[in-house]
Design a protein around this motif. Structure first.
Motif, PDB file in Angstrom:
ATOM      1  N   ASN A  46       0.401  -1.053   0.080  1.00 53.43           N
ATOM      2  CA  ASN A  46      -0.399  -0.105  -0.124  1.00 53.43           C
ATOM      3  C   ASN A  46       1.279   1.333   0.229  1.00 53.43           C
ATOM      4  O   ASN A  46       0.766   1.834  -0.715  1.00 53.43           O
ATOM      5  CB  ASN A  46      -0.738   0.143   1.374  1.00 53.43           C
ATOM      6  CG  ASN A  46      -2.299  -0.504   0.807  1.00 53.43           C
ATOM      7  OD1 ASN A  46      -2.055  -1.150  -0.064  1.00 53.43           O
ATOM      8  ND2 ASN A  46      -3.193  -1.603   2.326  1.00 53.43           N
ATOM      9  N   GLN A  70       0.531   4.205  -2.969  1.00 55.97           N
ATOM     10  CA  GLN A  70       1.078   5.397  -2.649  1.00 55.97           C
ATOM     11  C   GLN A  70       1.388   6.255  -3.512  1.00 55.97           C
ATOM     12  O   GLN A  70       1.545   7.355  -3.961  1.00 55.97           O
ATOM     13  CB  GLN A  70       0.636   5.844  -0.709  1.00 55.97           C
ATOM     14  CG  GLN A  70      -0.247   4.980  -0.528  1.00 55.97           C
ATOM     15  CD  GLN A  70      -1.765   6.506  -1.014  1.00 55.97           C
ATOM     16  OE1 GLN A  70      -1.896   7.485  -1.920  1.00 55.97           O
ATOM     17  NE2 GLN A  70      -2.601   5.624  -0.448  1.00 55.97           N
ATOM     18  N   VAL A 103      -6.300  -2.332  -4.642  1.00 60.51           N
ATOM     19  CA  VAL A 103      -6.578  -3.200  -2.661  1.00 60.51           C
ATOM     20  C   VAL A 103      -7.497  -3.800  -2.736  1.00 60.51           C
ATOM     21  O   VAL A 103      -7.509  -4.851  -2.310  1.00 60.51           O
ATOM     22  CB  VAL A 103      -6.617  -1.898  -1.945  1.00 60.51           C
ATOM     23  CG1 VAL A 103      -7.467  -2.106  -0.761  1.00 60.51           C
ATOM     24  CG2 VAL A 103      -5.292  -1.317  -2.242  1.00 60.51           C
TER      25      VAL A 103
END
Length: 612
Positions: free
Chosen positions: A94, A98, A123
């Motif tokens: 994750n 980003q 996700v």
């Protein structure tokens, strides 16, 4: 550039495999122009992604490096600062997501909404894959030994191996997934509507009309025939409906009006259980004469999966072409190549007489009706990577061949891939080059018939992915006479060169090569030589129209679908005006072998290894 040793400072238990992340990274690394590769201090291949104009670097180590872009990764990733202190930080997925989504040099200038949608879908896809893995009582069962058709279809837990979110399905809730997704080993009864012919659109080619084909289903499904006995008004047709889609349709104004007027009777969920196959919207019930392909108003990967009238007509058209005498010689030469034809369809029209696309269903011949336990395995399940970084199913089958034939694993790998080329690559190219029939054979459209682990035949499915070149219009003028109504069915040379090699070579065959090479003591180059030899032999036979074959053998690049940036831009692949915009040039290693073979270079293998 900072040199990173990935063997230092990592707890062995933190080194992970994650097939959903592998799919994401394969798509990202294949398409990103910012990525470079270097060797680590431990001689390990590492992909490097620059951030913030090179001030930081993301290091992505691979446990198997594929020249064809189907890598296996060693997690976690690492973020390295280019400052004097060379600060390092381990990244979870994750955090990595980003970082790249907010770097304009990597993904372009995106809106916050685009970023949010993309991250949410990626996700969610990963969570869906993890949930499917966790729900398996015996995960290893889909990676070892023989699988029948149903087991193999429901064994595809990761989806597209080069896609950022291969298990995204926006309109499905978690409960919907458990009830209707193949990777959850779902099975369920269909909804059935009794409908007046006045509100239907149907077609059926061959010896049977649509009512006769539905009757064949009734005859084979005694539960269904008993449940509908006495409940179907005279002369009404039975319409099968996917249960998730049935709820959607029953909430529409047209369907509600039809019910009020008695033109449609909802008979409910009845009959034998059906199994969702790897595509989710196509269903299979062992022992019944047809599989069923439905419209399913769910966005799966790149598009909403509703059928169109033009697509279901393609199925009946292909059946008509294959029924001609001109294809008899093909059938004799490639007797082990079978098409799961889609000879009929049925759907509803609205009050304006327009097709309700959400109601369409195509009937697909079940060629496994009498042999449901046959080892018939979709190629995507064969090639998918193991979530615990163990052998794939294809590696297991190669090793079975090695044991059975008492040969080395390397020899078995070459033999297995040669059989793949014989039963998959050659007949598909022969259809295109000698008859002008284009079948888009991606991994989920190829079902391998196997015996003792080795390919002995192939089933092609999904007739919506078909087209015809000028050669086909010359050979089958009566069958294609109405194609003036559907100009997209005509494929000029540019269109064939773009799509046909992508699906058969890049999507299907490259994945096969990488999956075999990664676990079976054979190089990708060795297998590419076998592929080159197969294509070269077909070319030497003097095909009718060699333009695509010549292109694959000689052109420096092939066109590849850009699943990463297509998904990032939130394109619906089935509705964008020109799907060609999501394709990009990918280096073609087959052409390098062709060049070296033409030069009669005695050190071909070594040279190709170096240039790849």
């Amino acid at each position: 550039m900072t040199e990173v040793n990935f063997s230092v400072g990592l707890d062995p238990e933190s080194i992970q495999a994650d097939i959903s992340i592998n799919c994401f990274l394969n798509s990202f690394l294949r398409e990103s122009k910012a990525v470079t590769w270097q060797k680590s201090s431990a001689n390990q291949e590492v992909a490097i992604v620059p951030l913030n104009n090179g001030q930081q670097l993301i290091y992505i180590p691979v446990s198997y490096h594929s020249a064809l872009g189907i890598h296996e990764y060693q997690l976690p990733l690492k973020l390295v600062s280019q400052s004097e202190k060379s600060e390092e930080k381990l990244l979870n997925f994750n955090e990595f997501l980003q970082l790249i989504i907010n770097d304009v040099d990597i993904v372009g200038d995106l809106t916050n909404e685009q970023k949010s949608i993309f991250i949410q879908r990626v996700v969610e896809s990963r969570a869906n894959t993890q949930a499917a893995i966790a729900a398996r009582d015996n995960l290893q069962a889909i990676y070892s030994g023989e699988l029948n058709f149903a087991q193999a279809e429901q064994g595809l837990i990761a989806g597209h191996s080069v896609h950022p979110a291969p298990k995204s399905r926006e309109q499905f809730s978690e409960e919907d997934a458990r009830l209707f997704a193949p990777e959850h080993q779902a099975k369920f009864a269909l909804y059935w509507f009794a409908v007046s012919p006045s509100i239907t659109i149907t077609d059926s080619t061959g010896h049977y009309g649509i009512s006769e084909r539905i009757q064949q289903l009734l005859t084979a499904d005694t539960q269904l025939s008993e449940a509908v006995f006495g409940k179907v008004p005279e002369n009404y047709l039975l319409l099968p409906v996917h249960p998730w889609q049935a709820k959607l349709l029953l909430n529409t104004a047209d369907i509600q009006q039809y019910q009020e007027r008695g033109l449609l009777v909802n008979l409910g969920a009845i009959g034998e259980n059906w199994y969702p196959t790897s595509s989710t919207r196509s269903l299979y019930s062992p022992g019944l004469p047809y599989m069923l392909k439905f419209s399913l108003s769910v966005k799966l990967t790149n598009s909403i999966r509703n059928l169109s009238l033009k697509e279901v007509i393609r199925g009946t058209r292909l059946q008509q072409v294959f029924d001609t005498e001109k294809l008899c010689s093909f059938g004799q030469q490639y007797a082990s190549f079978k098409v799961m034809q889609e000879p009929a369809f049925i759907g509803l029209i609205n009050s304006e007489g327009e097709v309700i696309a959400e109601s369409l269903v195509a009937l697909r011949d079940n060629l496994l009706m009498h042999t449901p336990q046959e080892e018939a395995v979709v190629l995507a399940t064969l090639t998918q990577q193991h979530p615990l970084a163990a052998d794939s199913l294809i590696a297991d089958r190669v090793k079975t061949v090695a044991s059975h034939k008492n040969i080395s694993i390397s020899q078995a790998a070459k033999y297995w891939f040669n059989q793949y080329c014989k039963y998959v690559v050659e007949p598909l190219f022969a259809l295109q080059a000698n008859y002008g029939i284009v079948l888009l054979a991606h991994q989920q459209n190829i079902v391998l018939k196997m015996e003792r682990g080795e390919p002995v035949g192939m089933y092609y499915r999904d007739c919506q992915g078909t087209g015809y070149t000028e050669l086909a219009y010359q050979l089958f003028p009566e069958q294609l006479i109405d194609d003036a109504q559907m100009p997209e069915n005509f494929w000029n040379e540019d269109k064939v060169r773009r799509y046909f090699p992508y699906y058969l070579i890049i999507n299907s065959t490259y994945n096969t090569i990488a999956a075999v090479s990664s676990r079976c003591a054979v190089s990708e180059v060795d297998l590419l030589h076998i592929l080159h030899g197969c294509l070269k032999q077909l070319q030497s036979q003097g095909v009718q129209d060699s333009f695509c074959l010549d292109f694959v053998l000689q052109n420096a690049t092939l066109r590849s679908k850009g699943n990463f940036f297509c998904y990032l831009q939130n394109y619906n692949e089935n509705s964008i005006p020109d799907p060609a915009v999501i394709y990009f040039d990918l280096e073609n290693p087959i052409a390098k072998i062709e060049q070296l073979a033409s030069a009669k270079n005695t050190s071909t293998k070594k040279t190709v290894s170096e240039v790849m």
